[in-house]
Write a protein that holds these residues in place. Structure first.
Motif, mmCIF file in Angstrom:
data_model
loop_
_atom_site.group_PDB
_atom_site.id
_atom_site.type_symbol
_atom_site.label_atom_id
_atom_site.label_comp_id
_atom_site.label_asym_id
_atom_site.label_seq_id
_atom_site.Cartn_x
_atom_site.Cartn_y
_atom_site.Cartn_z
ATOM 1 N N THR A 16 0.855 -1.194 0.000
ATOM 2 C CA THR A 16 0.000 0.000 0.000
ATOM 3 C C THR A 16 0.891 1.244 0.000
ATOM 4 O OG1 THR A 16 -0.069 -0.065 2.392
ATOM 5 C CG2 THR A 16 -1.912 -1.051 1.269
ATOM 6 N N GLY A 17 1.871 1.306 -0.884
ATOM 7 C CA GLY A 17 2.758 2.465 -0.987
ATOM 8 C C GLY A 17 4.131 2.174 -0.397
ATOM 9 N N SER A 18 5.069 3.105 -0.638
ATOM 10 C CA SER A 18 6.435 2.919 -0.141
ATOM 11 C C SER A 18 6.468 2.767 1.367
ATOM 12 C CB SER A 18 7.293 4.148 -0.441
ATOM 13 O OG SER A 18 7.209 4.491 -1.753
ATOM 14 N N GLN A 19 5.559 3.474 2.032
ATOM 15 C CA GLN A 19 5.616 3.450 3.502
ATOM 16 C C GLN A 19 5.446 2.030 4.020
ATOM 17 O OE1 GLN A 19 6.624 6.125 4.835
ATOM 18 N NE2 GLN A 19 6.616 5.367 6.921
ATOM 19 N N GLN A 20 4.536 1.292 3.419
ATOM 20 C CA GLN A 20 4.401 -0.101 3.851
ATOM 21 C C GLN A 20 5.630 -0.913 3.432
ATOM 22 O OE1 GLN A 20 1.407 -2.862 2.279
ATOM 23 N NE2 GLN A 20 0.992 -3.430 4.403
ATOM 24 N N GLY A 44 17.376 13.408 5.432
ATOM 25 C CA GLY A 44 16.746 12.285 4.746
ATOM 26 C C GLY A 44 15.233 12.340 4.874
ATOM 27 N N TYR A 45 14.610 11.244 4.495
ATOM 28 C CA TYR A 45 13.145 11.181 4.425
ATOM 29 C C TYR A 45 12.588 10.900 5.824
ATOM 30 C CZ TYR A 45 8.597 9.494 2.661
ATOM 31 O OH TYR A 45 7.265 9.310 2.405
ATOM 32 N N PRO A 46 11.871 11.861 6.436
ATOM 33 C CA PRO A 46 11.419 11.658 7.816
ATOM 34 C C PRO A 46 10.542 10.418 7.981
ATOM 35 C CG PRO A 46 11.030 13.936 7.115
ATOM 36 C CD PRO A 46 11.477 13.190 5.906
ATOM 37 N N VAL A 66 18.716 4.328 1.552
ATOM 38 C CA VAL A 66 19.223 5.378 0.646
ATOM 39 C C VAL A 66 18.216 5.694 -0.461
ATOM 40 C CG1 VAL A 66 21.742 5.156 0.901
ATOM 41 C CG2 VAL A 66 20.516 3.548 -0.567
ATOM 42 N N THR A 67 18.359 6.911 -1.028
ATOM 43 C CA THR A 67 17.552 7.342 -2.184
ATOM 44 C C THR A 67 18.544 7.716 -3.301
ATOM 45 O OG1 THR A 67 17.502 9.540 -1.138
ATOM 46 C CG2 THR A 67 15.551 8.166 -0.864
ATOM 47 N N PRO A 68 19.219 6.726 -3.909
ATOM 48 C CA PRO A 68 20.356 7.018 -4.793
ATOM 49 C C PRO A 68 19.988 7.727 -6.091
ATOM 50 C CG PRO A 68 20.034 4.631 -4.559
ATOM 51 C CD PRO A 68 18.992 5.290 -3.736
ATOM 52 N N GLN A 91 18.298 12.012 -4.270
ATOM 53 C CA GLN A 91 18.361 12.055 -2.814
ATOM 54 C C GLN A 91 17.218 12.903 -2.257
ATOM 55 O OE1 GLN A 91 19.193 14.298 -0.137
ATOM 56 N NE2 GLN A 91 19.372 12.635 1.333
ATOM 57 N N TYR A 92 16.509 12.335 -1.248
ATOM 58 C CA TYR A 92 15.455 13.110 -0.614
ATOM 59 C C TYR A 92 16.002 13.710 0.672
ATOM 60 C CZ TYR A 92 11.088 14.873 1.020
ATOM 61 O OH TYR A 92 10.100 15.745 1.416
ATOM 62 N N PRO A 93 15.953 15.027 0.849
ATOM 63 C CA PRO A 93 15.264 16.037 0.040
ATOM 64 C C PRO A 93 16.176 16.823 -0.908
ATOM 65 C CG PRO A 93 15.807 16.963 2.166
ATOM 66 C CD PRO A 93 16.376 15.565 2.159
ATOM 67 N N GLY A 121 9.431 0.888 -4.492
ATOM 68 C CA GLY A 121 8.891 1.896 -5.417
ATOM 69 C C GLY A 121 7.434 2.181 -5.103
ATOM 70 N N THR A 122 6.884 3.188 -5.757
ATOM 71 C CA THR A 122 5.517 3.620 -5.439
ATOM 72 C C THR A 122 4.795 4.152 -6.667
ATOM 73 O OG1 THR A 122 4.214 5.106 -4.048
ATOM 74 C CG2 THR A 122 6.315 5.954 -4.798
ATOM 75 N N PHE A 123 3.470 4.048 -6.661
ATOM 76 C CA PHE A 123 2.658 4.696 -7.700
ATOM 77 C C PHE A 123 2.093 6.025 -7.197
ATOM 78 C CE2 PHE A 123 2.614 0.289 -9.157
ATOM 79 C CZ PHE A 123 2.847 0.449 -10.517
ATOM 80 N N SER A 124 2.494 6.430 -5.977
ATOM 81 C CA SER A 124 1.930 7.668 -5.409
ATOM 82 C C SER A 124 2.257 8.888 -6.248
ATOM 83 C CB SER A 124 2.494 7.905 -4.005
ATOM 84 O OG SER A 124 1.954 6.999 -3.099
ATOM 85 N N LYS A 125 3.448 8.924 -6.832
ATOM 86 C CA LYS A 125 3.859 10.130 -7.560
ATOM 87 C C LYS A 125 3.463 10.042 -9.031
ATOM 88 C CE LYS A 125 6.881 11.320 -4.135
ATOM 89 N NZ LYS A 125 7.415 12.508 -3.580
ATOM 90 N N VAL A 126 3.518 8.839 -9.605
ATOM 91 C CA VAL A 126 3.222 8.724 -11.032
ATOM 92 C C VAL A 126 1.731 8.542 -11.294
ATOM 93 C CG1 VAL A 126 5.432 8.014 -11.994
ATOM 94 C CG2 VAL A 126 4.023 6.345 -10.836
ATOM 95 N N LEU A 175 -4.179 6.324 -4.172
ATOM 96 C CA LEU A 175 -4.288 4.980 -4.748
ATOM 97 C C LEU A 175 -3.724 3.954 -3.768
ATOM 98 C CD1 LEU A 175 -4.957 3.308 -7.295
ATOM 99 C CD2 LEU A 175 -2.642 3.781 -8.109
ATOM 100 N N ARG A 176 -2.710 4.376 -3.007
ATOM 101 C CA ARG A 176 -2.005 3.536 -2.040
ATOM 102 C C ARG A 176 -1.552 2.215 -2.669
ATOM 103 N NH1 ARG A 176 0.239 6.638 -0.211
ATOM 104 N NH2 ARG A 176 1.133 5.324 1.394
ATOM 105 N N VAL A 177 -0.809 2.323 -3.734
ATOM 106 C CA VAL A 177 -0.189 1.126 -4.311
ATOM 107 C C VAL A 177 1.298 1.410 -4.531
ATOM 108 C CG1 VAL A 177 -0.117 -0.540 -6.207
ATOM 109 C CG2 VAL A 177 -2.322 0.344 -5.441
#
Ligand SMILES: Cc1ncc(COP(=O)(O)O)c(C=O)c1O
Length: 518
Positions: free
Chosen positions: A213-217, A239-241, A281-283, A286-288, A344-349, A354-356
């Motif tokens: 259900t997204g990157s967070q999961q 980094g990403y909080p 890492v966010t290679p 890099q976030y942010p 990976g995530t579909f949240s941005k694209v 959608l939470r996928v």
């Protein structure tokens, strides 16, 4: 006739035996009165009709009608022609005994019930406490200009999407409505694997894809499977909080490792990350701060992980949007030792609600990840997985990404131009070649959290850079941050540009200027 929805009712226990000491109407009256005065039933809440309640309780309608009449007469209930019976919107104060409701509202006699006076100190876990360390993030509740992670929702092909939803939702097959595989819908996993192999250079097969259900999961499951409470996990600083939060929630100890222009500094990692079980890492972006991890650093990082036995968690959250150059291939594609967990995530694209998202799991860890997913929430909504599969297979996904890449490039240019035109050189822009956000560094000595709070009051969502630091160094009484590649400490703002038109962006920059000058 207008259909009135059937209301919910808490369970009613009645003594209906022939030797019952209290008459039925009185039992019902007492039950409703208690439910109302104790707050189980709230003002305005609908009651079932006397006929349907009598039917449900398998009693005659007369005692139910008598109880309702009595409660109406005493002001607990109200009846409206055609709208049925409801709990009275205002219950007379003297009708309320010294119950939980009066204790909660602080009205009444002022004496708390015994049970509240005697309660021993309540305690939450250390990890629960650690999760509340981030400041209240008022800027995230705003959908106005600069909201981070917000795509151009008004440019999403809703017509196509709703047709696809209707294709399956109107006449759903049993497979859509029942239980399903914890790893996800197979055809979607195949489509994701093909996309990742082709576009991102990821080495994977469909059987390694776990739909989340997204990157967070993805982060939470990785933490659960890879880390024991107390384990050290290295993260980028800044980094990403939300990644930090996921690791803290698993009871891990977060070790911040500084980034520079080439991404996470692996020499620092080797020193600070001794004994670490994993590194996040966010290679690709890099976030942010937005830099790309250099090829040398990638090789050094993989060597470090192989040498120490640590896992690498790669978060590839927005690499579809690279404007000046070709997309950077994923770190996972260079990994020959199965040490990388790719998220990976579909949240941005697509869109965040959608939470996928997905994880590419090393083949030997598939059973552990599948079991963790099953233990967490079993699997993701099948309907949306199937719809998304068709969206990808019928070419809408690739087309949407291409369009959004052009649009976001224009919006990024509009933001940089507005900053230059309205603020001159007072703000330094960092990381504007890719993704959906950039960072502006504020003049030295500026408290970025205070700026974000003031901006939020004007409807502007500008996230403070300092919240991306696990260890904000205190300078001058507020958390401040090091500028990339510069000596000294600077606060900053993370500005999302994808979700706002150039006009809104321009107005947003004017408001930010007001905030900064105020
Ligand atoms: C670094 C990073 N990873 C992942 C995500 C996406 O998270 P999710 O897929 O849980 O919506 C974001 C969104 O803000 C992000 O900034």
């Amino acid at each position: 006739m207008k259909r009135v929805p059937t209301p919910f009712l808490p369970p009613i226990a009645l003594d209906v035996g022939s030797r019952a000491r209290v008459p039925l109407y009185r039992q019902l009256y007492d039950w409703f009165r208690t439910a109302i005065t104790e707050g189980q039933m709230r003002p305005g809440q609908r009651l079932p009709s006397t006929r349907s309640l009598a039917g449900e309780l398998k009693v005659s309608r007369i005692p139910v009608a008598n109880a309702y009449d009595q409660l109406v007469a005493e002001g607990y209930l109200e009846t409206f022609p055609g709208a049925g019976t409801r709990v009275a919107r205002s219950i007379p104060n003297d009708a309320l005994p010294n119950t939980r409701l009066t204790a909660l509202t602080g009205k009444g006699t002022g004496r708390l019930p015994q049970v509240m006076q005697k309660r021993a100190a309540r305690r939450i876990s250390r990890r629960g406490t650690a999760l509340t360390q981030l400041p209240a993030q008022s800027w995230l509740n705003i959908v106005g200009p600069f909201r981070i992670s917000l795509p151009a929702l008004d440019h999403f092909p809703l017509g196509v999407w709703s047709k696809l939803v209707a294709r399956y939702a109107r006449k759903p097959a049993k497979g859509i409505m029942g239980y399903a595989d914890a790893m996800g819908y197979l055809l979607l996993r195949e489509a994701i694997a093909e996309y990742l192999r082709t576009v991102r250079g990821v080495r994977c097969e469909a059987r390694q894809i776990l739909v989340t259900t997204g990157s967070q999961q993805g982060l939470q499951l990785s933490a659960q499977v890879l880390l024991d409470p107390g384990d050290r996990v290295c993260v980028e600083e800044p980094g990403y909080p939300s990644a930090r939060q996921a690791f803290l929630a698993a009871g891990a100890r977060v070790v911040p490792v500084p980034v520079d222009q080439e991404g996470m500094n692996v020499a620092h990692l080797a020193r600070l990350g001794q004994g670490a079980r994993a590194v996040y890492v966010t290679p690709s972006h890099q976030y942010p701060l937005g830099m790309v991890m250099s090829a040398t650093r990638r090789m050094l990082l993989l060597q470090w992980a192989t040498r120490t036995g640590a896992w690498i968690i790669e978060d590839d959250y927005d690499s579809e949007y690279r404007f000046g150059s070709r997309p950077i291939a994923a770190l996972q594609g260079l990994d020959t030792g199965s040490t990388v967990i790719y998220i990976g995530t579909f949240s941005k694209v697509m869109f965040p609600a959608l939470r996928v998202g997905y994880i590419v799991v090393p083949a030997d860890l598939v059973p552990a990840f599948a079991a963790a997913r099953d233990a967490a929430d079993v699997f993701s909504s099948t309907l949306y997985q199937i719809v998304l599969t068709d969206f990808i297979r019928e070419g809408h996904f690739a087309r949407h990404i291409r369009r959004m890449r052009m649009l976001y490039m224009e919006r990024r240019a509009a933001l940089v131009k507005a900053i230059r035109a309205q603020m001159g050189d007072s703000l330094e822009v960092v990381g504007s070649e890719a993704g959906m956000h950039l960072v502006v560094l504020l003049p030295r000595g500026t408290d970025d959290v205070a700026v974000s709070r003031r901006a939020a009051q004007l409807g502007i969502s500008a996230a403070p850079l300092s919240t991306c630091y696990a260890k904000p160094a205190s300078r001058g009484g507020f958390p401040s941050v090091p500028a990339v590649g510069k000596l000294g400490w600077r606060g900053g703002l993370i500005l999302g540009y994808a979700g706002a038109s150039p006009r809104v962006i321009n107005d947003g920059v004017s408001k930010l200027k007001t905030v900064l000058q105020g």
